[in-house]
Write a protein that holds these residues in place. Structure first.
Motif, PDB file in Angstrom:
ATOM      1  N   LEU A  89       6.008   3.485  -0.655  1.00 40.03           N
ATOM      2  CA  LEU A  89       5.788   4.586   0.285  1.00 40.03           C
ATOM      3  C   LEU A  89       5.870   3.986   1.697  1.00 40.03           C
ATOM      4  O   LEU A  89       4.864   3.560   2.267  1.00 40.03           O
ATOM      5  N   ASP A  90       7.082   3.925   2.203  1.00 39.24           N
ATOM      6  CA  ASP A  90       7.349   3.176   3.428  1.00 39.24           C
ATOM      7  C   ASP A  90       7.197   4.070   4.654  1.00 39.24           C
ATOM      8  O   ASP A  90       8.120   4.784   5.041  1.00 39.24           O
ATOM      9  N   MET A  91       6.029   3.994   5.271  1.00 39.67           N
ATOM     10  CA  MET A  91       5.788   4.800   6.462  1.00 39.67           C
ATOM     11  C   MET A  91       6.484   4.228   7.684  1.00 39.67           C
ATOM     12  O   MET A  91       6.548   4.879   8.729  1.00 39.67           O
ATOM     13  N   ALA A  92       7.023   3.028   7.554  1.00 39.27           N
ATOM     14  CA  ALA A  92       7.855   2.471   8.616  1.00 39.27           C
ATOM     15  C   ALA A  92       9.220   3.148   8.644  1.00 39.27           C
ATOM     16  O   ALA A  92      10.000   2.928   9.561  1.00 39.27           O
ATOM     17  N   GLU A  93       9.532   3.953   7.646  1.00 40.23           N
ATOM     18  CA  GLU A  93      10.717   4.790   7.680  1.00 40.23           C
ATOM     19  C   GLU A  93      10.404   6.132   8.335  1.00 40.23           C
ATOM     20  O   GLU A  93      11.266   6.736   8.966  1.00 40.23           O
TER      21      GLU A  93
ATOM     22  N   ALA B  82      -3.268   8.782   4.506  1.00 42.56           N
ATOM     23  CA  ALA B  82      -2.149   9.359   3.766  1.00 42.56           C
ATOM     24  C   ALA B  82      -1.997   8.700   2.401  1.00 42.56           C
ATOM     25  O   ALA B  82      -1.646   9.360   1.418  1.00 42.56           O
ATOM     26  N   CYS B  83      -2.268   7.396   2.332  1.00 46.33           N
ATOM     27  CA  CYS B  83      -2.237   6.687   1.047  1.00 46.33           C
ATOM     28  C   CYS B  83      -3.231   7.286   0.068  1.00 46.33           C
ATOM     29  O   CYS B  83      -2.916   7.544  -1.090  1.00 46.33           O
ATOM     30  N   GLY B  84      -4.463   7.454   0.551  1.00 50.61           N
ATOM     31  CA  GLY B  84      -5.501   8.011  -0.306  1.00 50.61           C
ATOM     32  C   GLY B  84      -5.127   9.374  -0.845  1.00 50.61           C
ATOM     33  O   GLY B  84      -5.333   9.674  -2.027  1.00 50.61           O
ATOM     34  N   GLU B  85      -4.558  10.220   0.010  1.00 45.38           N
ATOM     35  CA  GLU B  85      -4.168  11.562  -0.424  1.00 45.38           C
ATOM     36  C   GLU B  85      -3.013  11.530  -1.418  1.00 45.38           C
ATOM     37  O   GLU B  85      -2.914  12.399  -2.282  1.00 45.38           O
ATOM     38  N   ALA B  86      -2.140  10.528  -1.299  1.00 39.72           N
ATOM     39  CA  ALA B  86      -0.993  10.424  -2.200  1.00 39.72           C
ATOM     40  C   ALA B  86      -1.332   9.673  -3.489  1.00 39.72           C
ATOM     41  O   ALA B  86      -0.472   9.504  -4.352  1.00 39.72           O
TER      42      ALA B  86
END
Length: 439
Positions: free
Chosen positions: A33-37, A117-121
């Motif tokens: 889950l690349d939030m750098a994208e 966002a990680c926790g929610e996903a």
């Protein structure tokens, strides 16, 4: 050990459906889950400089950090559609050559939002790179200590583990060692953060590409960090540029790998690594025509599976209460020298009748027919490069014991007292094992 693919290079962040589907068809089960994208280093570089930096989803850099969570919903939604998991994430980060030392506050807010966002996903691990820009070497630890501990409440609240990552940094156009590039220092950082957290909330992600650029001994690096390593980014490069190429694709004259894959496998194997293998081949993928990328994805998956098998070799041996070997050649000899005392086989067998009843490295050599009398919980370990041929032979004999493979390409140490070619020929085909004994 879980294989995780980085979406960059194969997945269009504005229209991720096709790329995600092709990853699924190639056999991948996990995506980073690349939030750098969602917020790239280049977009961050332009933040707050008077420019209007507009992202593909219409959000601006100056918008509240909560926009970050919204930006990844399209990617995570497509992953759920194709039953792909997102067990690990990466927070936004700065360019290695950035001069923006004024974004520490923004990076904290983004990392905090990324954890939420990680926790929610349902993602329980996130890579957060250390701060570096605008910091002196003397002030690096204190600044990062404050940074990571400030993320602790969010990490605890969402049950997310935070992984530090080794860095290279730009100096006058050349990449050199940066934050956490010294494995002893990195281990000390993780331990001190966990001591202050009162739990194992922090771990480490080893970036093979950065190690290669910095010319580091990967066996020592992995061995020093040991169980702290929860993730490994598998990417190749030429040792100079910060590229993300498929493993084994950067070679010198004669086909010798430029990256120290031997040292990496040895180090991770000795450390009992069982975390995330994060496959980053973005630059290789981007260079392929779109119509060929599905084929490349298949090769990438097979490459990751091969490294997983090699790294987990000793874990494979541990799970069998009893085993026998197939093959009485160099590979069998190497097995006995490295693992024979810890995981002793009952015997070995070979197709060459001239060897039956003889002793080889302390093992009795028996005919293949003797395998029919094995108890069902005894595994057969093929010590021979003709893996598929031997497996087919055993299956045609009606042997239904667990068949596994052994490889001596990445042994803890190599032995040069090889069986001579004439002896191998006399011993028949299975005596040709163990071909990669020199480095």
């Amino acid at each position: 050990m879980d294989i995780v693919s980085v979406p960059r290079g194969t997945v269009d962040r504005a229209r991720p459906g096709q790329g995600i589907r092709e990853m699924k068809e190639a056999g991948f089960q996990n995506i980073l889950l690349d939030m750098a994208e969602a917020l790239t280093p280049w977009e961050l570089e332009g933040a707050g400089d008077g420019k209007s930096v507009k992202k593909l989803d219409g959000a601006l850099i100056g918008d509240p950090p909560s926009v970050l969570g919204e930006s990844i919903k399209l990617l995570s939604g497509e992953c759920r559609k194709y039953a792909l998991q997102t067990p690990i994430a990466r927070a936004p980060y700065l360019l290695r050559g950035t001069k923006r030392g004024d974004l520490k506050g923004q990076l904290f807010l983004l990392a905090q939002e990324a954890i939420r966002a990680c926790g929610e996903a349902g993602c329980k691990t996130i890579i957060v790179r250390p701060l570096f820009s605008g910091l002196s070497p003397e002030g690096l630890w204190e600044a990062n200590r404050s940074f990571y501990l400030s993320l602790l409440p969010a990490a605890k609240g969402h049950k997310v583990q935070v992984l530090l990552e080794n860095q290279s940094r730009d100096r006058d156009g050349h990449l050199i060692r940066g934050a956490c590039s010294d494995p002893r220092e990195a281990a000390a950082w993780v331990d001190r953060l966990n001591d202050e957290a009162g739990e194992g909330r922090f771990g480490f992600c080893m970036d093979v590409g950065s190690c290669n650029i910095c010319g580091q001994d990967m066996q020592e690096f992995a061995g020093t960090l040991g169980s702290r390593v929860k993730g490994v980014i598998l990417r190749d490069n030429d040792g100079q540029r910060d590229l993300s190429a498929l493993a084994f694709t950067n070679t010198s004259y004669g086909g010798r790998p430029q990256a120290d894959w031997l040292g990496l496998v040895r180090g991770l194997r000795s450390a009992g690594f069982d975390g995330y293998l994060i496959l980053d081949f973005a630059d290789t993928a981007a260079g392929f025509p779109p119509l060929l990328r599905p084929r490349l994805l298949g090769l990438a998956k097979a490459t990751a599976e091969y490294l997983k098998w090699q790294i987990g070799m000793e874990n494979t041996l541990k799970k069998y209460s009893s085993l026998v070997l197939f093959g009485a050649g160099n590979m069998c000899r190497n097995y006995m020298k490295c693992y024979g005392e810890t995981y002793p086989p009952l015997f070995t067998c070979d197709n060459n009748p001239q060897l039956w009843g003889t002793d080889f490295c302390g093992l009795e050599v028996k005919p293949p027919e003797s395998l029919k009398g094995l108890p069902k919980d005894c595994a057969i370990l093929v010590c021979n490069v003709y893996y598929r041929e031997v497996t087919q032979q055993l299956c045609s004999m009606g042997i239904d014991n667990r068949i596994d493979y052994f490889s001596d390409e990445y042994m803890p140490s190599f032995y040069f007292d090889r069986i001579e070619k004439e002896a191998c020929n006399a011993a028949g085909q299975p005596g040709k094992g163990g071909k990669h004994e020199k480095q």
